[in-house]
Design an enzyme around this catalytic site. Structure first.
Site, PDB file in Angstrom:
ATOM      1  N   GLY A  80     105.059  46.558 115.080  1.00 29.09           N
ATOM      2  CA  GLY A  80     104.030  47.082 114.181  1.00 29.09           C
ATOM      3  C   GLY A  80     103.357  45.900 113.507  1.00 29.09           C
ATOM      4  CG  ASP A  82      90.547  32.629 129.163  1.00 30.17           C
ATOM      5  OD1 ASP A  82      91.152  33.704 129.288  1.00 30.17           O
ATOM      6  OD2 ASP A  82      89.494  32.512 128.502  1.00 30.17           O
ATOM      7  CB  VAL A  83      95.646  35.238 130.337  1.00 26.90           C
ATOM      8  CG1 VAL A  83      96.814  34.411 129.823  1.00 26.90           C
ATOM      9  CG2 VAL A  83      94.987  36.028 129.215  1.00 26.90           C
ATOM     10  CE1 TYR A  96      95.663  44.795 120.472  1.00 26.54           C
ATOM     11  CE2 TYR A  96      96.469  46.458 118.933  1.00 26.54           C
ATOM     12  CZ  TYR A  96      96.653  45.264 119.630  1.00 26.54           C
ATOM     13  OH  TYR A  96      97.838  44.563 119.490  1.00 26.54           O
ATOM     14  N   GLY A 101     100.240  32.400 125.287  1.00 27.87           N
ATOM     15  CA  GLY A 101      99.786  32.501 123.887  1.00 27.87           C
ATOM     16  C   GLY A 101     100.764  31.855 122.927  1.00 27.87           C
ATOM     17  CB  ALA A 102     103.063  29.078 123.265  1.00 30.89           C
ATOM     18  NE  ARG A 106      91.870  31.683 124.501  1.00 28.77           N
ATOM     19  CZ  ARG A 106      91.258  32.587 123.754  1.00 28.77           C
ATOM     20  NH1 ARG A 106      90.110  33.092 124.175  1.00 28.77           N
ATOM     21  NH2 ARG A 106      91.774  32.971 122.603  1.00 28.77           N
ATOM     22  CB  SER A 152     101.030  47.055 119.869  1.00 24.42           C
ATOM     23  OG  SER A 152     100.649  47.442 118.573  1.00 24.42           O
ATOM     24  CG  PHE A 181     104.188  37.876 117.930  1.00 23.54           C
ATOM     25  CD1 PHE A 181     104.176  37.831 116.543  1.00 23.54           C
ATOM     26  CD2 PHE A 181     103.886  39.101 118.544  1.00 23.54           C
ATOM     27  CE1 PHE A 181     103.861  38.953 115.780  1.00 23.54           C
ATOM     28  CE2 PHE A 181     103.575  40.218 117.797  1.00 23.54           C
ATOM     29  CZ  PHE A 181     103.550  40.150 116.413  1.00 23.54           C
TER      30      PHE A 181
HETATM   31  P1  NDP Z   1      97.787  35.386 117.267  1.00 21.08           P
HETATM   32  O1  NDP Z   1      96.310  35.553 117.177  1.00 21.08           O
HETATM   33  O2  NDP Z   1      98.463  34.642 116.182  1.00 21.08           O
HETATM   34  O3  NDP Z   1      98.162  34.738 118.682  1.00 21.08           O
HETATM   35  C1  NDP Z   1      97.555  35.173 119.865  1.00 21.08           C
HETATM   36  C2  NDP Z   1      97.879  34.189 120.990  1.00 21.08           C
HETATM   37  O4  NDP Z   1      97.281  34.694 122.206  1.00 21.08           O
HETATM   38  C3  NDP Z   1      97.313  32.813 120.735  1.00 21.08           C
HETATM   39  O5  NDP Z   1      98.277  31.849 121.066  1.00 21.08           O
HETATM   40  C4  NDP Z   1      96.121  32.727 121.681  1.00 21.08           C
HETATM   41  O6  NDP Z   1      96.015  31.397 122.176  1.00 21.08           O
HETATM   42  C5  NDP Z   1      96.583  33.638 122.829  1.00 21.08           C
HETATM   43  N1  NDP Z   1      95.436  34.152 123.583  1.00 21.08           N
HETATM   44  C6  NDP Z   1      94.490  35.031 123.176  1.00 21.08           C
HETATM   45  N2  NDP Z   1      93.566  35.198 124.135  1.00 21.08           N
HETATM   46  C7  NDP Z   1      93.941  34.412 125.185  1.00 21.08           C
HETATM   47  C8  NDP Z   1      93.395  34.153 126.458  1.00 21.08           C
HETATM   48  N3  NDP Z   1      92.260  34.734 126.874  1.00 21.08           N
HETATM   49  N4  NDP Z   1      94.033  33.290 127.271  1.00 21.08           N
HETATM   50  C9  NDP Z   1      95.178  32.690 126.867  1.00 21.08           C
HETATM   51  N5  NDP Z   1      95.749  32.893 125.680  1.00 21.08           N
HETATM   52  C10 NDP Z   1      95.136  33.744 124.831  1.00 21.08           C
HETATM   53  O7  NDP Z   1      98.363  36.878 117.382  1.00 21.08           O
HETATM   54  P2  NDP Z   1      99.858  37.454 117.515  1.00 21.08           P
HETATM   55  O8  NDP Z   1     100.839  36.380 117.677  1.00 21.08           O
HETATM   56  O9  NDP Z   1     100.033  38.423 116.426  1.00 21.08           O
HETATM   57  O10 NDP Z   1      99.675  38.282 118.858  1.00 21.08           O
HETATM   58  C11 NDP Z   1     100.479  38.075 120.012  1.00 21.08           C
HETATM   59  C12 NDP Z   1     100.570  39.388 120.767  1.00 21.08           C
HETATM   60  O11 NDP Z   1     101.215  40.356 119.959  1.00 21.08           O
HETATM   61  C13 NDP Z   1      99.245  40.010 121.179  1.00 21.08           C
HETATM   62  O12 NDP Z   1      99.382  40.540 122.468  1.00 21.08           O
HETATM   63  C14 NDP Z   1      99.042  41.129 120.159  1.00 21.08           C
HETATM   64  O13 NDP Z   1      98.255  42.161 120.666  1.00 21.08           O
HETATM   65  C15 NDP Z   1     100.470  41.565 119.945  1.00 21.08           C
HETATM   66  N6  NDP Z   1     100.778  42.264 118.703  1.00 21.08           N
HETATM   67  C16 NDP Z   1     100.456  41.731 117.490  1.00 21.08           C
HETATM   68  C17 NDP Z   1     100.799  42.426 116.333  1.00 21.08           C
HETATM   69  C18 NDP Z   1     100.415  41.936 114.979  1.00 21.08           C
HETATM   70  O14 NDP Z   1     100.318  42.769 114.054  1.00 21.08           O
HETATM   71  N7  NDP Z   1     100.237  40.632 114.777  1.00 21.08           N
HETATM   72  C19 NDP Z   1     101.571  43.664 116.393  1.00 21.08           C
HETATM   73  C20 NDP Z   1     101.832  44.129 117.722  1.00 21.08           C
HETATM   74  C21 NDP Z   1     101.479  43.434 118.820  1.00 21.08           C
HETATM   75  P3  NDP Z   1      94.641  30.605 122.392  1.00 21.08           P
HETATM   76  O15 NDP Z   1      93.646  31.139 121.399  1.00 21.08           O
HETATM   77  O16 NDP Z   1      95.008  29.169 122.185  1.00 21.08           O
HETATM   78  O17 NDP Z   1      94.277  30.894 123.805  1.00 21.08           O
HETATM   79  C1  8X3 Z   2      98.919  45.125 116.299  1.00 19.70           C
HETATM   80  C2  8X3 Z   2      99.387  46.032 115.229  1.00 19.70           C
HETATM   81  O1  8X3 Z   2      98.740  47.954 113.715  1.00 19.70           O
HETATM   82  O2  8X3 Z   2      97.051  46.285 114.148  1.00 19.70           O
HETATM   83  O3  8X3 Z   2      99.197  45.620 117.565  1.00 19.70           O
HETATM   84  O4  8X3 Z   2      97.642  47.837 115.849  1.00 19.70           O
HETATM   85  S1  8X3 Z   2      98.128  47.059 114.721  1.00 19.70           S
END
Ligand code: NDP
Ligand code: 8X3
Length: 256
Positions: free
Chosen positions: A181, A59-60, A150, A9-10, A34, A137, A14
């Site tokens: 968070g 896709d994971v 979730y 998910g780069a 993806r 999270s 994050f």
């Molecule tokens: P973004 O939506 O900005 O990034 C999510 C990333 O995950 C993207 O790069 C996307 O890439 C990738 N992804 C999603 N589904 C797939 C898939 N099926 N296969 C491969 N890659 C996938 O969100 P965040 O950076 O915020 O989220 C990153 C992680 O942090 C997640 O696990 C989220 O649950 C967690 N998190 C987020 C928080 C928040 O408040 N933002 C807080 C706590 C945890 P692509 O679409 O190109 O595949």
């Molecule tokens: C993402 C943070 O607060 O939307 O894990 O659950 S929250």
């Protein structure tokens, strides 16, 4: 010797910030997601800064695709795996939940993390300092209203992080669960299916975490002495205490 980090998910949030920070620290990068267009743009950006970058587009959720991608780099050693790819889809009471949203979250956040970990472990075990980061999270520590599935997926990430740490002890693998968070990325836009106004409201009147904050914490944990492992780390913005209690600036009393 330069270390290699594989980040799922780069293409956004994050994962992208972690890639940018570790590139600046001279790690070899393997970036995945993806959206191949975004992966290629990030690769050129980082290569312009002299980083070495491999992209793997998959896709994971697709276990054969995960296997094939990791097989294509089987000659490599991976020092750090960041299981970051994940999402929330929808936010409704359990009785009104949408089953395809549930499947999407469970397949991505739990099964995807497992598939990637399984296929990466042989490459991690070639490293002298193997380290797995699982992005959990605050939703995996305390359930909140309408968070149900979730939250369940992130509780599962918590359990898997604890289990991986135990099961991989004999191989000296560090396992660190990072539990952020609320952080302003594309996360809420994805959760609310493109409704940018609704997504923006989540962070209204709050200074949330930013992706760079999470990247800094990952780098901190990754660069501790070899005998030190942070197993579990929860971080929130100052406006948030946990998954339930958050204060908006406009709700604060004028004086303490
Ligand atoms: P973004 O939506 O900005 O990034 C999510 C990333 O995950 C993207 O790069 C996307 O890439 C990738 N992804 C999603 N589904 C797939 C898939 N099926 N296969 C491969 N890659 C996938 O969100 P965040 O950076 O915020 O989220 C990153 C992680 O942090 C997640 O696990 C989220 O649950 C967690 N998190 C987020 C928080 C928040 O408040 N933002 C807080 C706590 C945890 P692509 O679409 O190109 O595949
Ligand atoms: C993402 C943070 O607060 O939307 O894990 O659950 S929250």
């Amino acid at each position: 010797m330069k270390k290699t980090i594989l980040i799922t998910g780069a293409t956004s949030g994050f994962g992208k910030a972690i890639a940018q920070l570790f590139a600046a620290q001279c790690y070899h990068l393997i970036i995945t997601g993806r959206r191949s267009g975004r992966l290629n743009i990030l690769k050129s950006e980082l290569e312009n800064q002299a980083a070495s970058v491999t992209t793997l587009c998959f896709d994971v959720r697709e276990k054969e695709a995960v296997k094939e991608a990791l097989l294509s780099i089987q000659d490599r050693t991976i020092d750090i795996l960041v299981n970051n790819a994940g999402l929330a889809s929808g936010m409704s009471p359990i009785d009104e939940g949408n089953i395809s949203d549930w499947d999407l979250m469970i397949d991505t956040n739990i099964k995807g993390l497992l598939y990637v970990t399984k296929e990466t472990l042989p490459l991690l075990r070639k490293s002298k300092t193997p380290h797995i980061f699982n992005i959990g999270s605050t939703a995996g520590k305390t359930a909140y209203r309408n968070g149900n599935v979730y939250c369940a997926t992130k509780f599962a990430v918590d359990a898997l992080s604890q289990s991986m740490r135990i099961d991989l002890l004999p191989y000296g693998v560090k396992v660190t669960a990072i539990n952020p968070g609320m952080a302003e990325t594309e996360f809420s836009i994805v959760r609310f299916k493109g409704d940018e106004e609704r997504a923006k409201n989540v962070y209204k009147d709050i200074k949330p975490l930013y992706a760079e904050d999470i990247a800094n914490v990952v780098l901190f944990c990754a660069t501790l002495p070899e005998h030190v492992c942070i197993n579990d780390l929860t971080l929130t913005c100052t406006n948030q205490a946990n998954a339930i209690y958050t204060i908006r600036d406009s709700e604060k009393p004028k004086q303490l």
